[in-house]
Design a protein around this motif. Sequence first.
Motif, short mmCIF file in Angstrom:
data_model
loop_
_atom_site.label_atom_id
_atom_site.label_comp_id
_atom_site.label_asym_id
_atom_site.label_seq_id
_atom_site.Cartn_x
_atom_site.Cartn_y
_atom_site.Cartn_z
N TRP A 164 22.18 -72.14 69.28
CA TRP A 164 21.57 -71.54 70.47
C TRP A 164 20.07 -71.32 70.27
O TRP A 164 19.28 -71.53 71.19
N GLU A 165 19.69 -70.90 69.08
CA GLU A 165 18.27 -70.70 68.81
C GLU A 165 17.51 -72.03 68.90
O GLU A 165 16.40 -72.09 69.45
N ALA A 166 18.11 -73.09 68.37
CA ALA A 166 17.48 -74.40 68.46
C ALA A 166 17.37 -74.86 69.91
O ALA A 166 16.38 -75.50 70.30
N ALA A 167 18.38 -74.54 70.71
CA ALA A 167 18.35 -74.93 72.12
C ALA A 167 17.20 -74.26 72.86
O ALA A 167 16.55 -74.88 73.71
N ILE A 168 16.93 -72.99 72.54
CA ILE A 168 15.81 -72.29 73.17
C ILE A 168 14.49 -72.95 72.79
O ILE A 168 13.60 -73.15 73.63
N ALA A 169 14.34 -73.29 71.52
CA ALA A 169 13.12 -73.99 71.09
C ALA A 169 13.00 -75.34 71.77
O ALA A 169 11.90 -75.76 72.16
N ALA A 195 5.22 -78.02 65.27
CA ALA A 195 5.47 -79.46 65.31
C ALA A 195 4.22 -80.22 65.74
O ALA A 195 3.86 -81.25 65.14
N GLU A 196 3.55 -79.72 66.76
CA GLU A 196 2.34 -80.39 67.25
C GLU A 196 1.22 -80.37 66.21
O GLU A 196 0.40 -81.28 66.15
N ALA A 197 1.21 -79.33 65.37
CA ALA A 197 0.19 -79.22 64.33
C ALA A 197 0.53 -80.05 63.09
O ALA A 197 -0.28 -80.12 62.16
N GLY A 198 1.72 -80.64 63.05
CA GLY A 198 2.12 -81.44 61.90
C GLY A 198 2.52 -80.61 60.69
O GLY A 198 2.43 -81.09 59.55
N ILE A 199 2.98 -79.38 60.92
CA ILE A 199 3.40 -78.50 59.84
C ILE A 199 4.91 -78.61 59.66
O ILE A 199 5.65 -78.44 60.63
N PRO A 200 5.41 -78.89 58.47
CA PRO A 200 6.86 -78.95 58.25
C PRO A 200 7.48 -77.59 58.58
O PRO A 200 6.97 -76.55 58.16
N PHE A 201 8.57 -77.61 59.32
CA PHE A 201 9.20 -76.36 59.70
C PHE A 201 10.69 -76.57 59.91
O PHE A 201 11.17 -77.70 60.05
N ALA A 202 11.41 -75.47 59.93
CA ALA A 202 12.83 -75.48 60.27
C ALA A 202 13.11 -74.20 61.03
O ALA A 202 12.37 -73.22 60.94
N ILE A 203 14.20 -74.21 61.79
CA ILE A 203 14.62 -73.03 62.55
C ILE A 203 15.75 -72.35 61.77
O ILE A 203 16.64 -73.01 61.25
N GLN A 204 15.71 -71.03 61.73
CA GLN A 204 16.67 -70.26 60.95
C GLN A 204 17.37 -69.24 61.85
O GLN A 204 16.97 -69.02 62.99
N THR A 205 18.39 -68.60 61.30
CA THR A 205 19.02 -67.48 62.00
C THR A 205 18.49 -66.15 61.51
O THR A 205 18.56 -65.15 62.22
N GLY A 206 17.98 -66.10 60.28
CA GLY A 206 17.31 -64.92 59.78
C GLY A 206 18.22 -63.74 59.50
O GLY A 206 19.40 -63.90 59.17
N HIS A 259 10.96 -67.97 62.74
CA HIS A 259 11.92 -66.97 63.20
C HIS A 259 12.80 -67.53 64.30
O HIS A 259 12.39 -68.44 65.05
N PRO A 260 14.02 -67.02 64.45
CA PRO A 260 14.84 -67.44 65.59
C PRO A 260 14.08 -67.14 66.88
O PRO A 260 13.58 -66.01 67.05
N PRO A 261 13.96 -68.08 67.79
CA PRO A 261 13.15 -67.86 68.99
C PRO A 261 13.54 -66.62 69.78
O PRO A 261 12.68 -65.95 70.35
N MET A 262 14.84 -66.28 69.80
CA MET A 262 15.28 -65.14 70.60
C MET A 262 15.27 -63.82 69.83
O MET A 262 15.69 -62.79 70.37
N SER A 263 14.79 -63.81 68.59
CA SER A 263 14.78 -62.58 67.82
C SER A 263 13.69 -61.63 68.34
O SER A 263 12.69 -62.06 68.91
N ARG A 264 13.90 -60.35 68.11
CA ARG A 264 12.98 -59.34 68.60
C ARG A 264 11.90 -59.08 67.54
O ARG A 264 11.86 -58.02 66.91
#
Length: 422
Positions: free
Chosen positions: A349-354, A325-336, A307-312
């Motif tokens: 902006w969401e990626a910057a928060i992460a 990332a630390e768990a080695g799970i493939p992931f991507a950031i989205q806007t949703g 989820h977008p980090p800043m989403s409610r």
Amino acid sequence: MSGHPLPRRRGVLLPMVPLVLGAALAGVAAPPAGAQVVVRADLLHTVSGEPIENAVVIAGADGTIEWVGPAGEATLPDGVEVLEAAVVTPGLVDAHSVVGLSGALNSNVGAVRDQDQLDTSAPIQPELRAVDAYDATEMLVEWVRLHGVTTLHTGHGPGALISGQTMIVKTRGRSVAETTLVPARMLAATLGNAVSANFDSPGTSSKGVAMLRGALFAAQAYGERMRAAAADDAGGAPPPPDLTSEVLGRVLEGELSLLVTADRATDIAAALRLQAEFGFDLVLDSAAEAYLLLDEIRAAGVPVLVHPPMSRVRNGSFETAARLAEAGIPFAIQTGFEGYVPKTRVLLWEAAIAAANGLGPERALEAVTLGAARILGVDDRVGSIEVGKDADLVLFDGDPFEYTSHVCGVIIEAEVQTRECR
């Protein structure tokens, strides 16, 4: 980005610069034939390799990258436009959105209707195709492009057990034919309270899982009858056409992934059980409580479009991407998906928060470029700056994750889409 001082520049695009830098850039590389645009960067993030300082990218008339490397090793072709920027990255890849089906006006009534991401007439409608609703001219498409998004995984949104199909597009072009990379990529599903909010049935989480399981069993049976009819020497009649089962059959055969929006750990676990039972290709969407099931998600080999980090979102965290990332799970950031105007978020902006909450800038950039492209299956074309890939580039006047920086140019397949700093 860390360890590289980033010069600040405004107004970084230089239109139609002839070969005035030839002496400075003379080197060993032969000029590619038919080059359409050249980009010079004080710092170039290829994502697939180490950043390159004082770099050059040469894009050809076929829309792909023909050369990339240090400026001192480049030979520029005559008469080709040269654009300059402080920082250049690959075009951003939004791993999940509803833009193009959901419009900026947020209207579902009267003469203006731009909310096609969710049909609430039935909870299971896999036959709904994103290509039949996507509007390439929607103002939100241009808006996300101005913020650096060049590739978009979009389509039917969360809120139904199965809301419909998704597609992958480039954020340029005036028609579906011009913009589409993949006409059908995933089937969007939802588990949890979001479904009961839109439909009388299912009214509970267990009912939703049961209904989804029943639809998958029906698709299995339909496929078996179709195969039996095809193999029947006596010419037995196949069953009547069933669009629901046909599309779910494509999921069971691995042609489409099942994108399951699930935020609670109980719903995520249910999605993993369904995947283990039926063997389909599962992609978790949003997954706010994924940090409670890291071992299970990793063991299942399932990627997450977080989820977008800043989403409610309930129990969401700024640190979820870092934990994945630390768990080695493939992931991507989205806007949703957002239920209010303008129906989307700014991916950068969401990626910057992460990045600021444990992920770091390098991994954050990968999560909105190559990492997203890999999960979507389009990393052979987009996500990094490499020879042979699409010439999709974003030009910045500073660090992309610094809030005072601006997107000052967007290039898609070697065509300059915008030169204005935003």
